[in-house]
Motif scaffolding. Structure first.
Motif, PDB file in Angstrom:
ATOM      1  N   SER A 191       1.068  -1.364  -0.075  1.00  0.00           N
ATOM      2  CA  SER A 191      -0.654  -0.326  -0.025  1.00  0.00           C
ATOM      3  C   SER A 191       0.970   1.385  -0.160  1.00  0.00           C
ATOM      4  N   ASN A 192       2.325   1.449   0.438  1.00  0.00           N
ATOM      5  CA  ASN A 192       3.407   2.452   0.458  1.00  0.00           C
ATOM      6  C   ASN A 192       4.301   2.414   0.110  1.00  0.00           C
ATOM      7  N   TYR A 193       4.776   1.346  -0.737  1.00  0.00           N
ATOM      8  CA  TYR A 193       6.058   0.944  -1.229  1.00  0.00           C
ATOM      9  C   TYR A 193       6.966   1.924  -1.916  1.00  0.00           C
ATOM     10  N   LYS A 194       6.001   2.456  -3.024  1.00  0.00           N
ATOM     11  CA  LYS A 194       5.735   3.667  -3.421  1.00  0.00           C
ATOM     12  C   LYS A 194       6.232   5.253  -2.912  1.00  0.00           C
ATOM     13  N   PHE A 195       5.477   5.247  -1.769  1.00  0.00           N
ATOM     14  CA  PHE A 195       5.393   6.475  -1.424  1.00  0.00           C
ATOM     15  C   PHE A 195       6.635   6.496  -0.027  1.00  0.00           C
ATOM     16  N   PHE A 196       8.175   5.724  -0.002  1.00  0.00           N
ATOM     17  CA  PHE A 196       8.395   5.022   0.507  1.00  0.00           C
ATOM     18  C   PHE A 196       9.268   5.125   0.096  1.00  0.00           C
ATOM     19  N   VAL A 197       9.522   5.041  -1.616  1.00  0.00           N
ATOM     20  CA  VAL A 197      10.736   5.183  -2.218  1.00  0.00           C
ATOM     21  C   VAL A 197      10.679   6.247  -2.560  1.00  0.00           C
ATOM     22  N   LEU A 198       9.649   7.704  -2.609  1.00  0.00           N
ATOM     23  CA  LEU A 198       9.704   8.804  -2.608  1.00  0.00           C
ATOM     24  C   LEU A 198       9.745   9.421  -1.584  1.00  0.00           C
ATOM     25  N   PHE A 199       9.631   9.126  -0.303  1.00  0.00           N
ATOM     26  CA  PHE A 199       9.819   9.587   0.555  1.00  0.00           C
ATOM     27  C   PHE A 199      11.360   9.266   0.653  1.00  0.00           C
ATOM     28  N   LEU A 200      12.100   8.656   0.321  1.00  0.00           N
ATOM     29  CA  LEU A 200      13.543   8.341   0.706  1.00  0.00           C
ATOM     30  C   LEU A 200      14.402   9.736  -0.753  1.00  0.00           C
ATOM     31  N   THR A 201      13.837   9.393  -1.972  1.00  0.00           N
ATOM     32  CA  THR A 201      13.505  10.152  -2.581  1.00  0.00           C
ATOM     33  C   THR A 201      14.020  11.912  -2.836  1.00  0.00           C
ATOM     34  N   TYR A 202      13.364  12.283  -2.436  1.00  0.00           N
ATOM     35  CA  TYR A 202      12.806  13.536  -1.806  1.00  0.00           C
ATOM     36  C   TYR A 202      13.815  14.196  -0.742  1.00  0.00           C
ATOM     37  N   ALA A 203      14.060  13.562   0.553  1.00  0.00           N
ATOM     38  CA  ALA A 203      14.347  13.331   1.375  1.00  0.00           C
ATOM     39  C   ALA A 203      16.566  14.253   1.063  1.00  0.00           C
ATOM     40  N   ALA A 204      16.850  12.702  -0.547  1.00  0.00           N
ATOM     41  CA  ALA A 204      18.234  13.035  -0.476  1.00  0.00           C
ATOM     42  C   ALA A 204      17.798  14.085  -0.891  1.00  0.00           C
ATOM     43  N   LEU A 205      16.762  15.070  -1.940  1.00  0.00           N
ATOM     44  CA  LEU A 205      17.108  16.012  -2.828  1.00  0.00           C
ATOM     45  C   LEU A 205      17.305  17.343  -2.070  1.00  0.00           C
ATOM     46  N   TYR A 206      16.204  17.292  -0.681  1.00  0.00           N
ATOM     47  CA  TYR A 206      16.321  17.864   0.557  1.00  0.00           C
ATOM     48  C   TYR A 206      17.693  18.410   1.133  1.00  0.00           C
ATOM     49  N   CYS A 207      17.723  17.302   0.877  1.00  0.00           N
ATOM     50  CA  CYS A 207      19.501  17.105   1.611  1.00  0.00           C
ATOM     51  C   CYS A 207      20.433  18.152   0.937  1.00  0.00           C
ATOM     52  N   ALA A 208      20.056  17.566  -0.406  1.00  0.00           N
ATOM     53  CA  ALA A 208      21.015  17.794  -1.472  1.00  0.00           C
ATOM     54  C   ALA A 208      20.670  19.205  -1.667  1.00  0.00           C
ATOM     55  N   VAL A 209      19.576  19.587  -1.831  1.00  0.00           N
ATOM     56  CA  VAL A 209      19.463  21.131  -2.014  1.00  0.00           C
ATOM     57  C   VAL A 209      20.064  22.357  -0.389  1.00  0.00           C
ATOM     58  N   ILE A 210      20.078  22.100   1.120  1.00  0.00           N
ATOM     59  CA  ILE A 210      20.381  22.157   1.892  1.00  0.00           C
ATOM     60  C   ILE A 210      21.979  22.077   1.710  1.00  0.00           C
ATOM     61  N   CYS A 211      22.924  20.972   1.611  1.00  0.00           N
ATOM     62  CA  CYS A 211      24.002  21.367   1.109  1.00  0.00           C
ATOM     63  C   CYS A 211      25.168  22.240   0.229  1.00  0.00           C
ATOM     64  N   ALA A 212      23.987  22.411  -0.809  1.00  0.00           N
ATOM     65  CA  ALA A 212      24.672  22.760  -2.346  1.00  0.00           C
ATOM     66  C   ALA A 212      24.750  24.459  -2.226  1.00  0.00           C
ATOM     67  N   THR A 213      23.147  25.182  -1.131  1.00  0.00           N
ATOM     68  CA  THR A 213      22.930  26.174  -1.025  1.00  0.00           C
ATOM     69  C   THR A 213      23.757  26.739   0.099  1.00  0.00           C
ATOM     70  N   VAL A 214      24.160  25.930   1.319  1.00  0.00           N
ATOM     71  CA  VAL A 214      24.582  26.630   2.404  1.00  0.00           C
ATOM     72  C   VAL A 214      26.196  26.471   2.290  1.00  0.00           C
ATOM     73  N   MET A 215      26.933  25.327   2.103  1.00  0.00           N
ATOM     74  CA  MET A 215      28.111  25.260   1.354  1.00  0.00           C
ATOM     75  C   MET A 215      28.713  27.290   1.128  1.00  0.00           C
ATOM     76  N   GLN A 216      28.259  27.856   0.313  1.00  0.00           N
ATOM     77  CA  GLN A 216      29.247  28.844   0.410  1.00  0.00           C
ATOM     78  C   GLN A 216      28.902  29.986   1.794  1.00  0.00           C
ATOM     79  N   TYR A 217      28.216  29.681   2.543  1.00  0.00           N
ATOM     80  CA  TYR A 217      27.728  30.366   3.893  1.00  0.00           C
ATOM     81  C   TYR A 217      28.749  29.728   4.595  1.00  0.00           C
ATOM     82  N   PHE A 218      28.958  28.315   4.798  1.00  0.00           N
ATOM     83  CA  PHE A 218      30.033  28.032   6.121  1.00  0.00           C
ATOM     84  C   PHE A 218      31.014  28.017   5.601  1.00  0.00           C
ATOM     85  N   ILE A 219      31.535  28.173   4.247  1.00  0.00           N
ATOM     86  CA  ILE A 219      33.008  28.186   4.273  1.00  0.00           C
ATOM     87  C   ILE A 219      32.946  30.077   5.379  1.00  0.00           C
ATOM     88  N   LYS A 220      32.474  30.565   4.664  1.00  0.00           N
ATOM     89  CA  LYS A 220      32.306  32.110   4.314  1.00  0.00           C
ATOM     90  C   LYS A 220      32.428  32.298   6.492  1.00  0.00           C
TER      91      LYS A 220
END
Length: 324
Positions: free
Chosen positions: A165-194
């Motif tokens: 009933s929810n395996y597709k949702f689980f795979v999408l949850f992992l996918t968007y969780a990874a993308l969510y974290c990737a967006v944060i890392c990519a945009t925060v990195m410059q301020y982290f360095i500064k």
């Protein structure tokens, strides 16, 4: 009875602890990114980048939360009444003490059901707790206290069984969780360095941003590893249980027994319309009770007739006319 009931209530409440923890982390990450980074820090540097960051961030945040809560609140699918023993056979089964005679009773009932997998010893898979003959790929979850169709595993982070009933949702949850974290890392990195090189003035936002980068990077590594494993399972048409313990068919165990080729394996989980693949909307093929295998050809008309005899209409399953 009272202590037992109280214990079960406490156990169910404690089961929500991982979910509460994840939601607290998500809530804090939202505050740290939107308020501390985009409002207090980035607005000083560039208004355009602030708006761009917020648009992209909220897009992935919305999809992440949507798929996460769909995984949590999707009730696990359980076997239909067609898989319960008829009253006469059930009475004989419960009265009989000899295991071999009990198996004969189960085999007699199983002949009229689309059930082809067996236990490692070749016996009909029967759940004494739920008192049903287990459909193929169905397993009993001790945490949910029920048999779950196409059970993959019980996930404490969603406090729910991941299955048909929810395996597709689980795979999408992992996918968007990874993308969510990737967006944060990519945009925060410059301020982290500064901040690290003292190119920006110290403020109360500094520690939020530094910690946000570390947490997002840590979760990204963990989630991507798990996502890669489940995408591999989707391509092979296996569940986590089947990856560790091959399903047993009449001619023996076979880990690839349910694999129909990469494309059809993906379609079975995500559906035959690609436009629904990225959305946490149920589009998986079938009813979770019967599956086409490489070894056994299941007649869809026979399967649907058997399952509908008990008054429960099920979604018709996609059965190819020929198996390669």
């Amino acid at each position: 009875m009272a202590p037992s009931h109280a214990f079960r209530c406490c156990k169910r409440a404690l089961n929500w602890t991982p979910v509460l923890f994840i939601n607290l982390v998500i809530g804090w990450s939202y505050y740290a990114y939107v308020v501390e980074l985009c409002v207090y820090t980035d607005s000083i540097c560039c208004v355009f980048s602030t708006v761009s960051y917020l648009v992209v961030f909220h897009l992935f945040f919305a999809m992440f939360i949507w798929s996460y809560w769909k995984t949590i609140w999707s009730k696990p699918a359980k076997p239909s009444v067609a898989f319960a023993l008829p009253s006469a056979e059930k009475e004989l089964y419960e009265r009989e003490q000899r295991a071999e005679v009990q198996q004969e009773i189960l085999k007699k009932v199983a002949r009229s059901l689309p059930v082809y997998t067996r236990t490692a010893g070749g016996a009909v898979r029967y759940c004494d707790f739920c008192q049903v003959i287990k459909p193929d790929r169905c397993h009993h979850c001790s945490t949910c206290e029920m048999c779950v169709l196409k059970m993959d595993h019980h996930c404490p982070w969603v406090n729910n069984c991941v299955g048909f009933s929810n395996y597709k949702f689980f795979v999408l949850f992992l996918t968007y969780a990874a993308l969510y974290c990737a967006v944060i890392c990519a945009t925060v990195m410059q301020y982290f360095i500064k901040f690290w090189t003292k190119q920006l003035h110290d403020s109360h936002a500094k520690f939020h941003i530094l910690f946000l980068f570390f947490v997002a990077a840590l979760f990204f590594i963990s989630v991507v590893s798990l996502l890669g494993y489940h995408l591999w399972l989707v391509g092979k048409n296996r569940t986590t249980i089947e990856a560790f313990r091959a399903p047993v068919f009449p001619n023996g165990p076979d880990k690839n027994g349910f694999s129909l080729g990469f494309r059809r394996n993906v379609v079975e989980v995500f559906g035959d319309q690609a436009k629904y693949w990225i959305c946490p909307i149920f589009s998986s093929q079938g009813d979770g009770h019967s599956f086409v295998t490489r070894l056994v050809h299941i007649d869809p008309e026979q399967a649907n007739t058997v399952l509908q005899q008990n008054g429960k209409m099920l979604v018709s399953f996609f059965f190819p006319t020929m198996l390669k």
